[in-house]
Design a protein around this motif. Structure first.
Motif, PDB file in Angstrom:
ATOM      1  N   GLU A 171       0.823  -1.216   0.000  1.00 24.67           N
ATOM      2  CA  GLU A 171       0.000   0.000   0.000  1.00 24.67           C
ATOM      3  C   GLU A 171       0.853   1.259   0.000  1.00 24.67           C
ATOM      4  OE1 GLU A 171      -3.441   2.103   2.820  1.00 24.67           O
ATOM      5  OE2 GLU A 171      -2.712   0.076   3.262  1.00 24.67           O
ATOM      6  N   TYR A 172       2.079   1.147   0.502  1.00 21.60           N
ATOM      7  CA  TYR A 172       2.960   2.310   0.620  1.00 21.60           C
ATOM      8  C   TYR A 172       4.163   2.222  -0.326  1.00 21.60           C
ATOM      9  CZ  TYR A 172       0.200   2.945   4.854  1.00 21.60           C
ATOM     10  OH  TYR A 172      -0.845   3.116   5.733  1.00 21.60           O
ATOM     11  N   SER A 173       4.035   1.408  -1.369  1.00 21.45           N
ATOM     12  CA  SER A 173       5.169   1.197  -2.277  1.00 21.45           C
ATOM     13  C   SER A 173       5.607   2.488  -2.971  1.00 21.45           C
ATOM     14  CB  SER A 173       4.816   0.139  -3.321  1.00 21.45           C
ATOM     15  OG  SER A 173       3.676   0.522  -4.081  1.00 21.45           O
ATOM     16  N   THR A 174       4.629   3.319  -3.367  1.00 21.34           N
ATOM     17  CA  THR A 174       4.978   4.585  -4.020  1.00 21.34           C
ATOM     18  C   THR A 174       5.724   5.506  -3.062  1.00 21.34           C
ATOM     19  OG1 THR A 174       3.109   4.481  -5.558  1.00 21.34           O
ATOM     20  CG2 THR A 174       4.082   6.644  -5.171  1.00 21.34           C
ATOM     21  N   SER A 209       7.380  12.661 -10.567  1.00 18.31           N
ATOM     22  CA  SER A 209       7.577  11.865 -11.775  1.00 18.31           C
ATOM     23  C   SER A 209       7.287  10.390 -11.557  1.00 18.31           C
ATOM     24  CB  SER A 209       9.010  12.042 -12.293  1.00 18.31           C
ATOM     25  OG  SER A 209       9.942  11.330 -11.497  1.00 18.31           O
ATOM     26  N   ILE A 210       7.283   9.928 -10.287  1.00 21.02           N
ATOM     27  CA  ILE A 210       7.000   8.511 -10.008  1.00 21.02           C
ATOM     28  C   ILE A 210       5.720   8.335  -9.180  1.00 21.02           C
ATOM     29  CG2 ILE A 210       9.368   7.720 -10.258  1.00 21.02           C
ATOM     30  CD1 ILE A 210       9.604   7.802  -7.183  1.00 21.02           C
ATOM     31  N   GLY A 211       4.862   9.341  -9.198  1.00 18.94           N
ATOM     32  CA  GLY A 211       3.542   9.177  -8.615  1.00 18.94           C
ATOM     33  C   GLY A 211       3.326   9.751  -7.233  1.00 18.94           C
ATOM     34  N   GLY A 212       4.353  10.356  -6.633  1.00 22.67           N
ATOM     35  CA  GLY A 212       4.178  10.995  -5.337  1.00 22.67           C
ATOM     36  C   GLY A 212       3.434  12.310  -5.462  1.00 22.67           C
ATOM     37  N   ILE A 213       2.876  12.793  -4.341  1.00 15.83           N
ATOM     38  CA  ILE A 213       2.186  14.088  -4.334  1.00 15.83           C
ATOM     39  C   ILE A 213       2.990  15.039  -3.446  1.00 15.83           C
ATOM     40  CG2 ILE A 213       0.072  15.330  -3.762  1.00 15.83           C
ATOM     41  CD1 ILE A 213      -1.466  12.765  -4.203  1.00 15.83           C
ATOM     42  N   PRO A 214       3.797  15.893  -4.056  1.00 17.66           N
ATOM     43  CA  PRO A 214       4.626  16.819  -3.274  1.00 17.66           C
ATOM     44  C   PRO A 214       4.013  18.212  -3.227  1.00 17.66           C
ATOM     45  CG  PRO A 214       5.455  16.715  -5.506  1.00 17.66           C
ATOM     46  CD  PRO A 214       4.177  15.902  -5.477  1.00 17.66           C
ATOM     47  N   ARG A 215       4.551  19.035  -2.346  1.00 18.14           N
ATOM     48  CA  ARG A 215       4.215  20.450  -2.347  1.00 18.14           C
ATOM     49  C   ARG A 215       5.440  21.234  -1.897  1.00 18.14           C
ATOM     50  NH1 ARG A 215       0.184  21.886   2.799  1.00 18.14           N
ATOM     51  NH2 ARG A 215       1.665  21.447   4.483  1.00 18.14           N
TER      52      ARG A 215
END
Length: 310
Positions: free
Chosen positions: A169-172, A226-232
């Motif tokens: 579930e936390y692979s990304t 670029s690999i699916g994370g949600i940053p800010r």
């Protein structure tokens, strides 16, 4: 000295106005641009009466159009002049490669897209209006869709934490932490030219893993996204740093264990995670260049502005 009469003033003022019927066309287009976000806010903050074919929402949207159109018509003289000045400013911005027509389009498109999928759409408007230093340059510098940025991020995931199992579930997020480990393990702080704010693109920073806080933040969020994370990006006044969305408080418990017992055991030994919780209860973990592990101590904790890249 000859003074202009009131009639002459009016004639001069009238010359600046857009001729009919184009003034009504412009006002109607402006009406649509205003009505759409207002409709989304009302729609997502009122109880749905479950009318067939969503008739209530159709009536609501039509009512908004009528009310806003009447208001804009009452103010049309001032509005037309303001729009003309605004278009001139955007034209200049487009020519000198600053904030121009394309930037306005991207900002509006992002806002509408984000509002539709958000339970508190009014927050999106507020966040888009908050001042963020060098906002347009930074967004342009976050080249998350550049092959070089993505290839770097993929290489980092192959090098770090590849063998961690049991946390599908936390692979990304684990892969994003692999990017963090690679970037922060190699980052070399270098100041901007004296008296000038230099904004390096993500691909530029990839060459030497060097730059100041905003260069690091740009490269970090570009690779993470670029690999699916949600940053800010967080602006604190004189400092910009990246954060990553890890979920809610329940997710925080798992991430805390992962970081301290599996991924960054030595770096985080005897230390705590540092994060922010936004108005919707979402947890954002610190990824600053000064941190030795995700959630390391803040260099500066206060938030003056946030720029979410989702």
């Amino acid at each position: 000295m000859v003074k202009l009469s009131e009639i002459q003033y009016r004639k001069a003022f009238d010359k600046l106005q857009v001729k009919k019927p184009w003034d009504m066309v412009i006002i109607f287009l402006l009406n649509l641009l205003i009505a759409i976000p207002i409709f989304i806010i009302i729609h997502q903050n009122t109880i749905d009466p479950q009318w067939p074919y969503q008739v209530d929402r159709i009536f609501l949207f039509i009512l908004l159009l009528v009310v806003i159109q009447l208001i804009l018509r009452l103010l049309r003289r001032i509005i037309i002049i303001c729009i003309a000045l605004y278009l001139l400013a955007l034209a200049y911005g487009s020519i000198v490669d600053e904030y121009g027509f394309n930037s306005v389009y991207e900002d509006y498109r992002y806002m509408i897209y984000a509002m539709i999928d958000n339970p508190n759409p009014q927050d999106i408007i507020i966040s888009r209006l908050l001042p963020f230093p060098n906002k347009s340059k930074i967004i342009k510098a976050v080249e998350y869709d550049n092959p070089r940025v993505r290839n770097f991020a993929i290489t980092a995931t192959a090098k770090n934490f590849r063998d961690v199992k049991g946390y599908g579930e936390y692979s990304t997020l684990i892969q994003c932490f692999a990017v963090f480990k690679e970037v922060n393990g190699r980052w070399n702080y270098v100041s901007d030219p004296k008296g000038r704010e230099y904004i390096a693109k993500a691909t530029e920073s990839l060459a030497h893993f060097s730059g100041d806080c905003d260069d690091h933040a740009i490269m970090m969020v570009a690779a993470v996204k670029s690999i699916g994370g949600i940053p800010r990006l967080i602006h604190t006044g004189g400092h910009i740093y990246p954060e990553i969305l890890i979920g809610n408080k329940n997710d925080l418990e798992t991430i805390n264990y992962l970081i301290k017992k599996v991924l960054f055991v030595e770096e985080s030994a005897g230390k705590t995670l540092h994060y922010h919780i936004d108005e919707r209860g979402q947890v954002w973990l610190n990824l600053d260049y000064t941190a030795k592990y995700p959630g390391g101590p803040f260099l500066r904790e206060e938030i003056l502005g946030a720029l979410t890249l989702n």
